[in-house]
Enzyme design. Structure first.
Site, PDB file in Angstrom:
ATOM      1  N   ASP A 189     -13.389   6.619  -2.793  1.00 51.47           N
ATOM      2  CA  ASP A 189     -12.824   7.565  -2.569  1.00 51.47           C
ATOM      3  C   ASP A 189     -11.195   7.753  -0.730  1.00 51.47           C
ATOM      4  OD1 ASP A 189     -10.557   9.606  -3.161  1.00 51.47           O
ATOM      5  OD2 ASP A 189     -11.453  11.844  -2.345  1.00 51.47           O
TER       6      ASP A 189
ATOM      7  N   ASP B 257      -3.170   5.417  -1.010  1.00 55.89           N
ATOM      8  CA  ASP B 257      -4.018   5.720  -1.867  1.00 55.89           C
ATOM      9  C   ASP B 257      -4.487   5.144  -3.109  1.00 55.89           C
ATOM     10  OD1 ASP B 257      -6.253   7.421  -2.185  1.00 55.89           O
ATOM     11  OD2 ASP B 257      -5.349   8.759  -3.758  1.00 55.89           O
TER      12      ASP B 257
END
Ligand SMILES: *[C@@H]1O[C@H](CO)[C@@H](O)[C@H](O)[C@H]1NC(C)=O
Ligand SMILES: *[C@@H]1O[C@H](CO)[C@@H](O)[C@H](O)[C@H]1NC(C)=O
Ligand SMILES: *[C@@H]1O[C@H](CO)[C@@H](O)[C@H](O)[C@H]1NC(C)=O
Ligand SMILES: *[C@@H]1O[C@H](CO)[C@@H](O)[C@H](O)[C@H]1NC(C)=O
Length: 464
Positions: A126, A341
């Protein structure tokens, strides 16, 4: 002649494997290493669902993407509230920001080995959070996971960190109290934006990585969360999470000098209709030397100081369609900051940027516009009668002097009913460069030079 050549080759192989053994014994490789980055919808993922078509998987990903964009923007809103003029901000209320990251809403997995002897763990990878954690035995109130729990008592390299340790002070929330508790165990509480949480001991441990080349590299003394309580929207297929964000407790920050403060990834297309969805390929996550992105096609831009240190933020200064600038409006969040992201599938732009972009696209693409039945996508074209040589115009994103030119597959996604939809949406005010836009670029993050680099690459065939 041929025989001696192959003997020479054998010698070379022997020498090479000896070198590899020597390298694999070294705890701090200076030459870098790479691991597989497994998309949740790929053949190598335990979440792979063969009964779904690529467009069906994409629609599920779009739903997750909208939820993640929402949660990331909620993560920022305490920061926005804190920096609002009225709050007389002196930087004293920045403590709880980092903890509000997104749970379960993940797209990529990676394997890590925790402890000695190494315990294999499939974890969420992540870029939107920092803490590395895994469920530990005993896990009193934990979500059900498929893999056995990591037992810290069976690892010779495990040790609890104390409240007085510096990694403990880098956590957003702990149960550490006054000075008298400096020597007690550092108990952390890490709460995610959707209310999910992990509670446990911050500990020091050896992490080992199985590299793409088949060797193992290990790093002693990595701070990680040994979770004894984890609840919320986590998935039974993963037994933890590897934070790859920009904060001090992330894997990349902790490995720091050993990886020259650099990591990169090259994402293969996950939902392209043309791609063979059953091809057994993975994306690549590289650290150190392999994460250097240079060459003729590479462009770089500075990382800017965003509101949250965890997020990788760059400044989007302009957009063009087929070489013509889009007149973006000054509205929306206005500052041009956009978060890069890997865990968000679509790209999110403020209305002041997306609407003029859509208008330009509608003018330049001479195809009928169709509505997405679910409203997951905001602009779709009917391509069922498009000419066989039809091409979407190039969309270029300008970051200072650097232009990142998106391919059609970075900007448009195909639907089952013969529509192609723009893989960009407005969301809740936060701009995010999502993973579809990043596919087939080698993207390097240099945390020391504070810059991001993009180089167009065929990630399926190039070994980065
Ligand atoms: C807030 O951030 C500043 C700068 O990063 C730091 O010096 C300060 O200690 C932080 N305050 C709290 C309460 O964490
Ligand atoms: C382990 O790491 C911590 C902080 O990351 C550091 O303070 C400590 O000195 C390290 N210990 C060893 C034995 O390297
Ligand atoms: C797709 O990949 C699988 C596995 O690699 C292979 O068996 C199959 O023939 C491929 N299909 C096409 C249409 O290329
Ligand atoms: C995919 O590749 C991995 C590693 O190379 C291998 O272990 C696995 O069996 C392969 N799966 C299929 C379905 O080919």
């Amino acid at each position: 002649m041929a025989a001696s050549a192959s003997f020479a080759a054998l010698d070379l192989l022997l020498l090479l494997s000896l070198c590899l053994i020597v390298i694999s014994l070294k705890p701090m490789p200076t030459n870098g290493f790479a691991v597989d980055l497994i998309h949740r919808d790929s053949l190598r993922s335990p979440l792979y669902d063969a009964s779904l078509s690529a467009p069906q998987r994409l629609r599920a990903a779009a739903r997750r993407s909208h939820a993640r964009a929402e949660l990331l923007s909620r993560t920022l809103s305490p920061a926005r509230a804190a920096t609002a003029p009225s709050s007389d901000n002196d930087g004293s209320n920045n403590g709880s920001i980092e903890s509000e990251v997104v749970a379960n809403n993940f797209e990529y997995l990676m394997t890590i080995h925790v402890g000695s002897p190494p315990n294999k763990i499939l974890a969420i990878a992540d870029t939107g959070s920092d803490l590395i954690w895994t469920n530990c035995d005993p896990c009193q109130q934990c979500y059900q996971q498929d893999a056995p729990l990591f037992d810290p008592r069976s690892s010779s390299t495990y040790s609890d960190l104390t409240c007085g340790s510096s990694p403990c002070s880098q956590l957003p929330a702990t149960e550490c109290g006054g000075v008298d508790q400096q020597s007690s165990a550092c108990k952390y509480v890490y709460t995610y934006g959707d209310g999910s949480h992990t509670v446990g001991n911050l500990a020091s441990e050896t992490l080992t990585f199985q590299t793409v080349g088949g060797r193992r590299v290990n790093f002693p003394n990595v701070s990680f969360g040994c979770s004894h309580e984890s609840q919320g929207t986590f998935d039974r297929h993963s037994a933890g999470l590897v934070g790859l964000g920009g904060g001090p407790l992330s894997l990349v920050s902790q490995l720091g000098p050993a990886i020259q403060h650099k990591f990169s990834y090259c994402l293969i297309p996950s939902y392209a209709a043309a791609a063979n969805s059953s091809a057994n390929l993975t994306s690549r996550l590289s650290f150190g030397a392999g994460a250097v992105v240079d060459g003729r096609d590479a462009v770089s831009m500075p990382l800017v100081d965003g509101e949250v240190q965890t997020f990788y933020t760059v400044s989007l200064d302009g957009i063009s369609v087929g070489g013509e600038d889009v007149d973006v409006q000054g509205g929306g969040s206005g500052d041009g900051n956009i978060i890069v992201d890997s865990g968000t599938t679509l790209t999110y732009l403020v209305p002041g940027v997306l609407r003029p972009l859509e208008a330009k696209l509608k003018r330049s693409i001479q195809l009928p516009i169709v509505k997405d039945p679910e409203g997951l996508f905001e602009l779709c074209f009917d391509i069922s009668n498009a000419a066989s040589d039809f091409e979407f115009p190039e969309i270029a994103l300008r970051f200072g002097a650097a232009a990142v030119v998106l391919s059609a597959s970075n900007a448009f996604v195909r639907q089952e009913d013969g529509a192609a939809c723009l893989a960009m949406a407005t969301g809740s005010g936060l701009s995010i460069l999502g993973n579809i836009a990043q596919q087939n670029f080698h993207i390097g993050y240099d945390l020391q030079e504070r810059k991001l680099s993009f180089a167009k690459t065929d990630c399926a065939t190039t070994s980065i």
